[in-house]
Design an enzyme around this catalytic site. Structure first.
Site, PDB file in Angstrom:
ATOM      1  N   ARG A   1       0.948  -1.091  -0.103  1.00  0.00           N
ATOM      2  CA  ARG A   1      -0.030  -0.093  -0.112  1.00  0.00           C
ATOM      3  C   ARG A   1       0.819   1.174  -0.130  1.00  0.00           C
ATOM      4  O   ARG A   1       0.995   1.823  -0.805  1.00  0.00           O
ATOM      5  CB  ARG A   1      -1.079  -0.040   1.204  1.00  0.00           C
ATOM      6  CG  ARG A   1      -2.213   1.103   1.099  1.00  0.00           C
ATOM      7  CD  ARG A   1      -1.613   2.364   1.402  1.00  0.00           C
ATOM      8  NE  ARG A   1      -1.223   2.376   3.000  1.00  0.00           N
ATOM      9  CZ  ARG A   1      -0.457   3.555   3.444  1.00  0.00           C
ATOM     10  NH1 ARG A   1      -0.500   4.712   2.782  1.00  0.00           N
ATOM     11  NH2 ARG A   1      -0.013   3.637   4.488  1.00  0.00           N
ATOM     12  N   ASP A   2       1.459   1.430   0.978  1.00  0.00           N
ATOM     13  CA  ASP A   2       2.146   2.873   1.378  1.00  0.00           C
ATOM     14  C   ASP A   2       3.404   2.594   0.149  1.00  0.00           C
ATOM     15  O   ASP A   2       3.895   3.699  -0.304  1.00  0.00           O
ATOM     16  CB  ASP A   2       2.746   2.983   2.650  1.00  0.00           C
ATOM     17  CG  ASP A   2       3.145   4.369   3.035  1.00  0.00           C
ATOM     18  OD1 ASP A   2       3.045   5.220   2.148  1.00  0.00           O
ATOM     19  OD2 ASP A   2       3.266   4.682   4.202  1.00  0.00           O
TER      20      ASP A   2
ATOM     21  N   HIS B   1       4.888   4.122  12.785  1.00  0.00           N
ATOM     22  CA  HIS B   1       4.994   4.195  11.307  1.00  0.00           C
ATOM     23  C   HIS B   1       5.892   5.247  10.674  1.00  0.00           C
ATOM     24  O   HIS B   1       5.596   6.262  10.640  1.00  0.00           O
ATOM     25  CB  HIS B   1       3.718   4.502  10.777  1.00  0.00           C
ATOM     26  CG  HIS B   1       3.229   4.484   9.151  1.00  0.00           C
ATOM     27  ND1 HIS B   1       2.904   3.523   8.455  1.00  0.00           N
ATOM     28  CD2 HIS B   1       3.804   5.480   8.457  1.00  0.00           C
ATOM     29  CE1 HIS B   1       2.940   3.810   7.310  1.00  0.00           C
ATOM     30  NE2 HIS B   1       3.540   5.086   7.167  1.00  0.00           N
TER      31      HIS B   1
ATOM     32  N   HIS C   1       8.740   6.858   8.149  1.00  0.00           N
ATOM     33  CA  HIS C   1       9.538   6.882   6.755  1.00  0.00           C
ATOM     34  C   HIS C   1      10.932   7.170   6.889  1.00  0.00           C
ATOM     35  O   HIS C   1      11.399   7.570   8.104  1.00  0.00           O
ATOM     36  CB  HIS C   1       8.936   8.088   5.915  1.00  0.00           C
ATOM     37  CG  HIS C   1       7.608   7.709   5.313  1.00  0.00           C
ATOM     38  ND1 HIS C   1       7.113   6.915   4.231  1.00  0.00           N
ATOM     39  CD2 HIS C   1       6.307   7.458   6.062  1.00  0.00           C
ATOM     40  CE1 HIS C   1       5.846   6.859   4.095  1.00  0.00           C
ATOM     41  NE2 HIS C   1       5.275   7.033   5.120  1.00  0.00           N
TER      42      HIS C   1
ATOM     43  N   CYS D   1       4.027   9.212   0.399  1.00  0.00           N
ATOM     44  CA  CYS D   1       2.969   9.810   0.370  1.00  0.00           C
ATOM     45  C   CYS D   1       2.789  10.676  -0.813  1.00  0.00           C
ATOM     46  O   CYS D   1       3.640  11.548  -0.897  1.00  0.00           O
ATOM     47  CB  CYS D   1       2.423  10.309   1.706  1.00  0.00           C
ATOM     48  SG  CYS D   1       0.585  10.855   1.686  1.00  0.00           S
TER      49      CYS D   1
ATOM     50  N   ASN E   1       9.097   4.252   3.194  1.00  0.00           N
ATOM     51  CA  ASN E   1       9.301   3.866   4.777  1.00  0.00           C
ATOM     52  C   ASN E   1      10.306   3.049   5.093  1.00  0.00           C
ATOM     53  O   ASN E   1      11.179   2.744   4.164  1.00  0.00           O
ATOM     54  CB  ASN E   1       8.071   2.856   4.909  1.00  0.00           C
ATOM     55  CG  ASN E   1       6.616   3.412   4.511  1.00  0.00           C
ATOM     56  OD1 ASN E   1       6.097   3.324   3.380  1.00  0.00           O
ATOM     57  ND2 ASN E   1       5.945   3.639   5.655  1.00  0.00           N
TER      58      ASN E   1
HETATM   59  P1  HMG Z   1     -12.424  14.380  -2.449  1.00  0.00           P
HETATM   60  O1  HMG Z   1     -11.880  14.608  -3.625  1.00  0.00           O
HETATM   61  O2  HMG Z   1     -12.458  15.541  -1.177  1.00  0.00           O
HETATM   62  O3  HMG Z   1     -14.139  14.514  -2.802  1.00  0.00           O
HETATM   63  O4  HMG Z   1     -12.446  13.115  -1.740  1.00  0.00           O
HETATM   64  P2  HMG Z   1     -15.128  13.548  -3.102  1.00  0.00           P
HETATM   65  O5  HMG Z   1     -15.528  12.738  -1.914  1.00  0.00           O
HETATM   66  O6  HMG Z   1     -16.059  14.151  -3.894  1.00  0.00           O
HETATM   67  O7  HMG Z   1     -14.310  12.447  -4.238  1.00  0.00           O
HETATM   68  C1  HMG Z   1     -13.660  12.699  -5.224  1.00  0.00           C
HETATM   69  C2  HMG Z   1     -13.520  11.586  -6.399  1.00  0.00           C
HETATM   70  O8  HMG Z   1     -13.065  10.382  -5.856  1.00  0.00           O
HETATM   71  C3  HMG Z   1     -15.002  11.196  -6.966  1.00  0.00           C
HETATM   72  O9  HMG Z   1     -15.018  10.786  -8.216  1.00  0.00           O
HETATM   73  C4  HMG Z   1     -15.656  10.317  -6.034  1.00  0.00           C
HETATM   74  O10 HMG Z   1     -16.696   9.367  -6.696  1.00  0.00           O
HETATM   75  C5  HMG Z   1     -14.418   9.572  -5.820  1.00  0.00           C
HETATM   76  P3  HMG Z   1     -15.121  11.816  -9.571  1.00  0.00           P
HETATM   77  O11 HMG Z   1     -16.490  12.389  -9.468  1.00  0.00           O
HETATM   78  O12 HMG Z   1     -13.906  12.786  -9.308  1.00  0.00           O
HETATM   79  O13 HMG Z   1     -15.000  11.143 -10.646  1.00  0.00           O
HETATM   80  N1  HMG Z   1     -14.242   8.706  -4.566  1.00  0.00           N
HETATM   81  C6  HMG Z   1     -14.037   7.410  -4.590  1.00  0.00           C
HETATM   82  N2  HMG Z   1     -13.947   6.408  -5.473  1.00  0.00           N
HETATM   83  C7  HMG Z   1     -13.812   5.002  -5.159  1.00  0.00           C
HETATM   84  N3  HMG Z   1     -13.691   4.793  -3.598  1.00  0.00           N
HETATM   85  C8  HMG Z   1     -13.872   5.538  -2.727  1.00  0.00           C
HETATM   86  C9  HMG Z   1     -14.032   6.980  -3.046  1.00  0.00           C
HETATM   87  N4  HMG Z   1     -14.290   7.995  -2.566  1.00  0.00           N
HETATM   88  C10 HMG Z   1     -14.352   9.211  -3.374  1.00  0.00           C
HETATM   89  N5  HMG Z   1     -13.773   5.149  -1.637  1.00  0.00           N
HETATM   90  C11 HMG Z   1     -11.350  11.679  -0.154  1.00  0.00           C
HETATM   91  C12 HMG Z   1     -12.153  12.875  -0.343  1.00  0.00           C
HETATM   92  C13 HMG Z   1     -10.910  11.426   1.249  1.00  0.00           C
HETATM   93  C14 HMG Z   1     -12.120  10.536  -0.853  1.00  0.00           C
HETATM   94  C15 HMG Z   1      -9.897  11.575  -0.994  1.00  0.00           C
HETATM   95  O14 HMG Z   1      -9.557  12.957  -0.770  1.00  0.00           O
HETATM   96  C16 HMG Z   1      -9.047  10.567  -0.926  1.00  0.00           C
HETATM   97  O15 HMG Z   1      -9.294   9.558  -1.307  1.00  0.00           O
HETATM   98  N6  HMG Z   1      -7.905  10.838  -0.211  1.00  0.00           N
HETATM   99  C17 HMG Z   1      -7.168   9.498   0.061  1.00  0.00           C
HETATM  100  C18 HMG Z   1      -5.782  10.003  -0.056  1.00  0.00           C
HETATM  101  C19 HMG Z   1      -4.745   8.827   0.245  1.00  0.00           C
HETATM  102  O16 HMG Z   1      -5.076   7.823   0.126  1.00  0.00           O
HETATM  103  N7  HMG Z   1      -3.569   9.208   0.633  1.00  0.00           N
HETATM  104  C20 HMG Z   1      -2.444   8.355   0.866  1.00  0.00           C
HETATM  105  C21 HMG Z   1      -2.858   7.489   1.981  1.00  0.00           C
HETATM  106  S1  HMG Z   1      -2.321   8.441   3.471  1.00  0.00           S
HETATM  107  C22 HMG Z   1      -0.718   7.966   3.694  1.00  0.00           C
HETATM  108  O17 HMG Z   1      -0.091   7.676   2.912  1.00  0.00           O
HETATM  109  C23 HMG Z   1      -0.168   8.641   5.032  1.00  0.00           C
HETATM  110  C24 HMG Z   1       0.148   7.111   6.155  1.00  0.00           C
HETATM  111  O18 HMG Z   1       1.182   6.273   5.491  1.00  0.00           O
HETATM  112  C25 HMG Z   1       0.673   7.453   7.359  1.00  0.00           C
HETATM  113  C26 HMG Z   1       2.001   8.379   7.187  1.00  0.00           C
HETATM  114  O19 HMG Z   1       2.809   7.846   6.548  1.00  0.00           O
HETATM  115  O20 HMG Z   1       1.949   9.472   7.908  1.00  0.00           O
HETATM  116  C27 HMG Z   1      -1.035   6.407   6.439  1.00  0.00           C
HETATM  117 MG    MG Z   2       3.273   6.313   5.413  1.00  0.00          MG
END
Ligand code: HMG
Ligand code: MG
Length: 300
Positions: free
Chosen positions: A13-14, A205, A207, A238, A247
């Site tokens: 994933r990450d 967690h 990096h 990310c 990571n």
């Molecule tokens: P949004 O852009 O604010 O608004 O998303 P939305 O809810 O209107 O969604 C936008 C588009 O995504 C729409 O499609 C939705 O249908 C679709 P469009 O109309 O543009 O074609 N959509 C989805 N599609 C499939 N499955 C879903 C889904 N939800 C929306 N579940 C939202 C808000 C939170 C969904 C968005 O900002 C998002 O997905 N963010 C995720 C970001 C992410 O994954 N980041 C990486 C992980 S975090 C990380 O890496 C840190 C970590 O490792 C810890 C660390 O290192 O600190 C965990």
């Molecule tokens: Mg991370």
């Protein structure tokens, strides 16, 4: 009997979410299968998030099917909203992670809302997941530094950790998203959070951008943390944390902990095989020192 540290492998994933090039589902599946062969019991299979924002995770449902994640307690998926939980439940997920941050600026870029709004959004998701019997992890990102506003105070991290815990997260993962902190600040944040959250519920967690990952893991373990995230080959980053590298590498962490007398349950040689295979199939060279020392820099 030696103490055990549970490794959560976040490579699938990450490790892969920020790659620019497409990744074949079969390659992610192969990586997961090799990680399991190495003894990995907990791993992040993928994420149910917006495919427009994180295209590499769009095939998470297919990956879950292919590796038989349904019903497996050790397989975890990230869930960004109710729709993500629906998809996770439909695939039989037993463990999910919700994710927010200690910094509004990062949360807004990552998940499109402030920290407070994200907690309001996640509360019913966590409640529904718990009612369905799922294990729920809550991530707090940017626990020492935010790419947009700089240093973060430990008290801000603790407040978010407590909110996640109070809403029902069984585990709180402290994300050092940028990979630049050193053990002194890692200790400060863990000690502060551990006043309000039991040490057994805290996961590290980290990096590894500045090469401090292993030192930081050791500091966390020294303080009593027994759940450590890592990515095979040092994969990762990310998409919303510019400048952040992968990571901390799982093989570096396994080498460190086993040499220090802890049990991880992971067979280092097989883990190196997984990293080498990832290099061959995806062209991503392992960044880890232990891999280079034991296998050279080649794909093996
Ligand atoms: P949004 O852009 O604010 O608004 O998303 P939305 O809810 O209107 O969604 C936008 C588009 O995504 C729409 O499609 C939705 O249908 C679709 P469009 O109309 O543009 O074609 N959509 C989805 N599609 C499939 N499955 C879903 C889904 N939800 C929306 N579940 C939202 C808000 C939170 C969904 C968005 O900002 C998002 O997905 N963010 C995720 C970001 C992410 O994954 N980041 C990486 C992980 S975090 C990380 O890496 C840190 C970590 O490792 C810890 C660390 O290192 O600190 C965990
Ligand atoms: Mg991370």
């Amino acid at each position: 009997m030696s103490a055990r540290v549970s490794i959560v492998e976040v490579g699938p994933r990450d490790g892969l979410q920020a790659r620019k090039e497409p990744i074949e589902t079969a390659a992610r599946v192969d990586l997961i299968e090799r990680l399991r062969l190495a003894g990995v019991e907990r791993l992040e299979v993928g994420a149910f998030v917006s495919p427009r924002r994180v295209p590499r995770m769009a095939d998470t449902a297919a990956v879950m099917d292919a590796v038989g994640s349904g019903g497996r307690a050790g397989d975890m998926v990230l869930v960004a909203n109710e729709r993500g939980l629906d998809e996770a439940l439909a695939k039989g997920a037993r463990a999910i992670a919700v994710f927010t941050a200690a910094s509004d600026a990062f949360a807004e870029r990552n998940i499109g809302s402030t920290v407070a709004a994200s907690l309001d959004r996640f509360a019913p998701i966590v409640a529904r997941a718990r009612a369905a019997g799922l294990f729920v992890r809550g991530y707090v990102s940017t626990v020492t530094d935010c790419p947009y506003i700089g240093r973060i105070e430990p008290a801000a991290v603790s407040a978010v950790a407590v909110a996640l815990r109070d809403m029902g997260c069984a585990e709180i993962a402290l994300g050092e998203t940028l990979g630049k902190a050193t053990p002194r600040r890692i200790a400060a944040v863990i000690e502060t959070v551990a006043r309000d959250v039991p040490m057994e519920a805290i996961a590290a967690h980290f990096h590894d951008t500045y090469g401090m990952g292993v030192a930081n893991v050791w500091e966390a373990v020294r303080l009593g943390v027994r759940t450590v995230d890592a990515a095979v080959g040092g994969l990762g980053g990310c998409p919303f944390a510019p400048g952040a590298a992968g990571n901390v590498a799982t093989e570096d962490v396994v080498y460190l902990l086993e040499e220090q007398g802890f049990k991880t349950g992971i067979v280092l040689e097989r883990l190196l095989d997984a990293a080498a295979s990832c290099h061959r199939r995806l062209g991503i060279a392992p960044s880890s020192r232990v891999f280079k020392a034991l296998r050279g820099s080649g794909a093996g």
